[in-house]
Design an enzyme around this catalytic site. Sequence first.
Site, mmCIF file in Angstrom:
data_model
loop_
_atom_site.group_PDB
_atom_site.id
_atom_site.type_symbol
_atom_site.label_atom_id
_atom_site.label_comp_id
_atom_site.label_asym_id
_atom_site.label_seq_id
_atom_site.Cartn_x
_atom_site.Cartn_y
_atom_site.Cartn_z
ATOM 1 N N GLY A 80 14.837 6.244 3.997
ATOM 2 C CA GLY A 80 13.791 4.315 3.773
ATOM 3 C C GLY A 80 13.744 4.662 2.040
ATOM 4 O O GLY A 80 12.713 3.543 1.458
ATOM 5 N N PRO A 111 19.316 8.309 4.970
ATOM 6 C CA PRO A 111 19.670 7.204 3.995
ATOM 7 C C PRO A 111 20.789 6.424 4.697
ATOM 8 O O PRO A 111 21.532 6.421 5.349
ATOM 9 C CB PRO A 111 20.375 7.471 2.551
ATOM 10 C CG PRO A 111 21.077 8.785 3.040
ATOM 11 C CD PRO A 111 20.866 9.312 3.674
ATOM 12 N N ARG A 122 19.517 2.094 4.347
ATOM 13 C CA ARG A 122 20.355 1.045 2.729
ATOM 14 C C ARG A 122 20.187 1.546 1.718
ATOM 15 O O ARG A 122 21.618 0.812 1.436
ATOM 16 C CB ARG A 122 18.719 0.445 2.779
ATOM 17 C CG ARG A 122 18.245 -0.807 2.230
ATOM 18 C CD ARG A 122 17.305 -1.020 1.669
ATOM 19 N NE ARG A 122 16.185 -0.270 2.683
ATOM 20 C CZ ARG A 122 15.928 -2.043 3.341
ATOM 21 N NH1 ARG A 122 16.670 -3.669 3.048
ATOM 22 N NH2 ARG A 122 15.030 -2.045 4.401
ATOM 23 N N CYS A 127 18.425 -25.224 13.053
ATOM 24 C CA CYS A 127 17.347 -25.773 12.755
ATOM 25 C C CYS A 127 15.842 -24.787 12.622
ATOM 26 O O CYS A 127 15.185 -25.065 13.652
ATOM 27 C CB CYS A 127 17.273 -26.205 14.034
ATOM 28 S SG CYS A 127 17.295 -27.998 14.230
HETATM 29 C C1 LIG Z 1 14.739 7.110 11.814
HETATM 30 C C2 LIG Z 1 15.262 6.337 10.498
HETATM 31 N N1 LIG Z 1 16.180 6.842 10.145
HETATM 32 C C3 LIG Z 1 16.253 6.456 9.411
HETATM 33 C C4 LIG Z 1 16.081 5.702 8.526
HETATM 34 C C5 LIG Z 1 17.109 4.284 7.417
HETATM 35 O O1 LIG Z 1 16.007 3.872 6.148
HETATM 36 P P1 LIG Z 1 16.783 2.914 5.582
HETATM 37 O O2 LIG Z 1 17.759 2.318 5.605
HETATM 38 O O3 LIG Z 1 15.363 2.550 4.655
HETATM 39 O O4 LIG Z 1 17.154 4.198 4.439
HETATM 40 C C6 LIG Z 1 15.612 4.409 9.397
HETATM 41 C C7 LIG Z 1 15.163 2.727 9.137
HETATM 42 O O5 LIG Z 1 14.447 2.454 10.647
HETATM 43 C C8 LIG Z 1 14.925 5.162 10.142
HETATM 44 O O6 LIG Z 1 14.640 4.393 11.621
#
Ligand SMILES: Cc1ncc(COP(=O)(O)O)c(C=O)c1O
Length: 467
Positions: free
Chosen positions: A282, A325, A327, A395
């Site tokens: 997150g 992580p 993202r 579209c």
């Molecule tokens: C259980 C879990 N772990 C990790 C992540 C990765 O989150 P992020 O890409 O925001 O770091 C997610 C994303 O939905 C998730 O559901």
Amino acid sequence: MSRVAHPAGPRYADVLPADHPPAPPADLNELSAAVWPRSARRADGVLTVGGVDVRELAATYGTPLFVCDEADLRSRCSDYRDAFGPDAGVFYAAKAFCSKAVLRWVSDEGLGVDVCTGGELEVALAAGVPPEQITLHGNNKTVAELTRAVEAGVGHIVLDSAEEIARLALIVNPDGMTPPAHRPRVLVRVTTGVEAHTHEFMATAHDDQKFGFSLSSGAADEAVRRVMASQDLALAGLHSHIGSQIFDTAGFEVAAHRVLELAVRIRDEHGVEIEELDLGGGFGIAYTDEDEAPEVKLLAHSIRDIVDRQCQAAGLPRPRLTVEPGRGIAGPGTITIYEVGTIKDVDGLRTYVSVDGGMSDNIRTALYDASYTCALASRASDAPAMLSRVVGKHCESGDIVVRHAYLPSDLAPGDLIAVAATGAYCRSISSNYNHVPRPATVAVRDGAAQVIVRRETLDDLLRLDVG
Ligand SMILES: Cc1ncc(COP(=O)(O)O)c(C=O)c1O
């Protein structure tokens, strides 16, 4: 012939969300280090990534094209690994972007991989990720997915429902008489009730949603009781994921506090101290210069500190901390290159710049109202800034790639533009809407390019359609 009078209704402009474009940047050609891949440069005005000219990439591989700076992605793996330290686990969340090459890189860099479907699991196994370094997630894992995970020997399975506890126990001990030699190590996913400061669809720990076991209702305590009562499952620890694209650590603090309260109850009720605490992913990244993403080092320091303090206060030995992580690893190092097609000035309202992709390769703007940064990539320009909206070829009027983009007013069809930070949740949520084939992903490094996911072709689309 008389004309029908239409009743007065709200005007289109009145029902749109408030539209506040940011101020134009001082220099349209500048590439902000916070937003663009670490190797992004301008050479004679042309954008290069990994030492490769984007015009060459477009000519060789076509557009739209995802261009992934391999060194950037690898360096972010080591940023997380170093920041959280050798005693912590860092598992890359493959849902952000899942390909064999990328999972191999993250594994080379010492990370594990978190997968949430059988498909992601197959890619991780095909990439050669050691099974014990894989964690399986998912709120609705099928019997086939759980069986494959058990047979492959994945390191952890994160339990998400009471049904699944029974299902997994039955898979490892079908007649209920023969406890397995190796019991799967499981984490119980806890819904902490934390309202993460992010888009509603990216928040995952408030009570009213589909993931995990609620702490407030007592469901999490009951799930632990069921696992402890089973001879077939080994409780490794607890898991919490509060959401995505989060910039402050306050939510993690509250979540860690509540999960560790459960750990204390587990010790008191079952006489067992949890070995592992997985706080999920997150961690937010910068999509525009307005996003102030925290440095990974500071974030890690703060989360470790939170866990240390909470454990000390609760009189618990510190469990092994894991983070996931997605993202933060895959997002910032990839850009999308599009070719500009139609440019339309709509009655002095704004300029619509249409590109050759759109919501099929990047749904985040439509889905989350996400903001992006984009720039003219195939040349530099000294022309004045033109407030534009970069839109796709689909579209749908919601087919927006960049809601507010300042592009030079001499922009012309055939120019290439690049959108920054498209490595996470773009290719992985892509679709074939309007039968637009999905773009290729090319990895660039040290002046060389290599296709890691090939472009989908019209033949690929027709092959699925069996008439
Ligand atoms: C259980 C879990 N772990 C990790 C992540 C990765 O989150 P992020 O890409 O925001 O770091 C997610 C994303 O939905 C998730 O559901």
